[in-house]
Design a protein around this motif. Structure first.
Motif, PDB file in Angstrom:
ATOM      1  N   MET A  80       1.049  -1.368   0.081  1.00 20.47           N
ATOM      2  CA  MET A  80      -0.269   0.130  -0.044  1.00 20.47           C
ATOM      3  C   MET A  80       0.651   1.142   0.062  1.00 20.47           C
ATOM      4  O   MET A  80       0.304   2.210  -0.707  1.00 20.47           O
ATOM      5  CB  MET A  80      -1.065   0.166   1.542  1.00 20.47           C
ATOM      6  CG  MET A  80      -2.175  -1.142   0.966  1.00 20.47           C
ATOM      7  SD  MET A  80      -3.448  -1.001   0.031  1.00 20.47           S
ATOM      8  CE  MET A  80      -3.819   0.246   0.389  1.00 20.47           C
ATOM      9  N   ARG A  81       1.732   1.205   0.423  1.00 18.13           N
ATOM     10  CA  ARG A  81       3.291   2.282   0.840  1.00 18.13           C
ATOM     11  C   ARG A  81       3.221   3.043  -0.583  1.00 18.13           C
ATOM     12  O   ARG A  81       3.165   4.013  -1.037  1.00 18.13           O
ATOM     13  CB  ARG A  81       4.129   2.086   1.898  1.00 18.13           C
ATOM     14  CG  ARG A  81       3.028   2.012   3.730  1.00 18.13           C
ATOM     15  CD  ARG A  81       4.310   1.781   4.480  1.00 18.13           C
ATOM     16  NE  ARG A  81       5.330   2.731   4.792  1.00 18.13           N
ATOM     17  CZ  ARG A  81       6.081   2.920   4.934  1.00 18.13           C
ATOM     18  NH1 ARG A  81       5.411   2.887   6.894  1.00 18.13           N
ATOM     19  NH2 ARG A  81       7.249   3.594   5.045  1.00 18.13           N
ATOM     20  N   THR A 123       1.299   4.155  -2.100  1.00 19.74           N
ATOM     21  CA  THR A 123       0.842   5.892  -2.331  1.00 19.74           C
ATOM     22  C   THR A 123       1.730   6.773  -3.101  1.00 19.74           C
ATOM     23  O   THR A 123       1.852   7.609  -3.525  1.00 19.74           O
ATOM     24  CB  THR A 123       0.628   5.782  -0.845  1.00 19.74           C
ATOM     25  OG1 THR A 123       0.021   5.343   0.245  1.00 19.74           O
ATOM     26  CG2 THR A 123       1.193   7.342  -0.565  1.00 19.74           C
ATOM     27  N   THR A 174       1.697   6.822  -6.598  1.00 18.25           N
ATOM     28  CA  THR A 174       0.007   7.760  -7.666  1.00 18.25           C
ATOM     29  C   THR A 174       0.568   9.008  -7.024  1.00 18.25           C
ATOM     30  O   THR A 174       0.271   9.674  -7.607  1.00 18.25           O
ATOM     31  CB  THR A 174      -1.074   7.527  -6.331  1.00 18.25           C
ATOM     32  OG1 THR A 174      -0.425   7.176  -5.100  1.00 18.25           O
ATOM     33  CG2 THR A 174      -1.515   5.620  -7.112  1.00 18.25           C
ATOM     34  N   SER A 175       1.749   9.227  -5.753  1.00 12.23           N
ATOM     35  CA  SER A 175       1.620  10.759  -5.984  1.00 12.23           C
ATOM     36  C   SER A 175       3.322  11.431  -7.119  1.00 12.23           C
ATOM     37  O   SER A 175       2.826  12.649  -7.496  1.00 12.23           O
ATOM     38  CB  SER A 175       2.624  10.378  -4.622  1.00 12.23           C
ATOM     39  OG  SER A 175       4.335  10.486  -4.655  1.00 12.23           O
ATOM     40  N   ASP A 223       5.622  12.787   4.157  1.00 12.99           N
ATOM     41  CA  ASP A 223       4.194  12.072   4.698  1.00 12.99           C
ATOM     42  C   ASP A 223       4.535  11.580   5.670  1.00 12.99           C
ATOM     43  O   ASP A 223       4.948  10.922   5.915  1.00 12.99           O
ATOM     44  CB  ASP A 223       3.791  11.336   3.682  1.00 12.99           C
ATOM     45  CG  ASP A 223       2.260  11.266   4.739  1.00 12.99           C
ATOM     46  OD1 ASP A 223       1.745  11.298   5.444  1.00 12.99           O
ATOM     47  OD2 ASP A 223       1.461  10.363   3.184  1.00 12.99           O
ATOM     48  N   ASP A 283       2.520   8.857   7.416  1.00 17.97           N
ATOM     49  CA  ASP A 283       3.358   6.824   6.774  1.00 17.97           C
ATOM     50  C   ASP A 283       4.495   7.102   6.340  1.00 17.97           C
ATOM     51  O   ASP A 283       5.043   6.485   6.249  1.00 17.97           O
ATOM     52  CB  ASP A 283       2.307   7.042   5.237  1.00 17.97           C
ATOM     53  CG  ASP A 283       1.126   6.951   5.124  1.00 17.97           C
ATOM     54  OD1 ASP A 283       0.422   6.184   6.497  1.00 17.97           O
ATOM     55  OD2 ASP A 283       0.192   7.181   4.276  1.00 17.97           O
ATOM     56  N   LYS A 302       7.377  11.457  -0.836  1.00 14.84           N
ATOM     57  CA  LYS A 302       6.700  11.375  -2.414  1.00 14.84           C
ATOM     58  C   LYS A 302       7.129  12.631  -2.798  1.00 14.84           C
ATOM     59  O   LYS A 302       7.709  13.974  -2.246  1.00 14.84           O
ATOM     60  CB  LYS A 302       4.516  11.460  -1.907  1.00 14.84           C
ATOM     61  CG  LYS A 302       4.861  10.412  -0.945  1.00 14.84           C
ATOM     62  CD  LYS A 302       2.895  10.502  -0.361  1.00 14.84           C
ATOM     63  CE  LYS A 302       2.329  11.385   0.145  1.00 14.84           C
ATOM     64  NZ  LYS A 302       1.123  11.004   0.283  1.00 14.84           N
TER      65      LYS A 302
END
Length: 138
Positions: free
Chosen positions: A6-7, A10, A13-14, A57, A60, A64
């Motif tokens: 998931m990280r 993330t 996607t950034s 971030d 988390d 990013k």
């Protein structure tokens, strides 16, 4: 493991979001490459540049990428000899944008490849996550 996937998504996607904005700005530059000033004594379209930055971030603990700003390219305008143009100076030259279609095309390819690389990471992470869930069901 699923949290790591998931990280990864993330972060990727950034990158996709930042490169998507870069592609939009490049499109704007290309669309205005052949424009001229809108009146005598005015400047033509000025090329825009996208500036990136590393963004932490804290929630988390992820680094990013994001767009820090879109700025104007300070390079000189080009000139074109066209004495019949209504906005030509006394020597017959008009100012044209500081946009090079060749440079914009190369930038577009770089942004596209970066976007696709990030998309591949997201797709691979999703596939691995789906396989992990399938294994846990057994």
């Amino acid at each position: 493991m699923s949290q790591d996937l998931m990280r990864a998504m993330t972060v990727s996607t950034s990158g996709m979001k930042a490169q998507g904005l870069r592609l939009r700005v490049i499109s704007e530059n290309l669309a205005n490459a052949d424009s001229v000033a809108q009146g005598p004594g005015q400047e033509p379209y000025r090329r825009k540049l996208v500036m990136f930055r590393n963004e932490l971030d804290r929630a988390d603990n992820l680094h990013k990428v994001s767009v820090s700003r879109v700025t104007n390219d300070p390079s000189q305008f080009q000139t074109k000899y066209d004495p019949t143009h209504p906005y030509a100076d006394q020597d017959g030259y008009i100012m044209t944008p500081n946009v090079s279609s060749l440079i914009e095309t190369m930038d577009m390819r770089e942004a596209q490849r970066s976007y696709e690389a990030n998309l591949n990471v997201v797709e691979t992470s999703m596939s691995m996550l789906t396989r992990t869930i399938d294994l846990l069901r057994i």
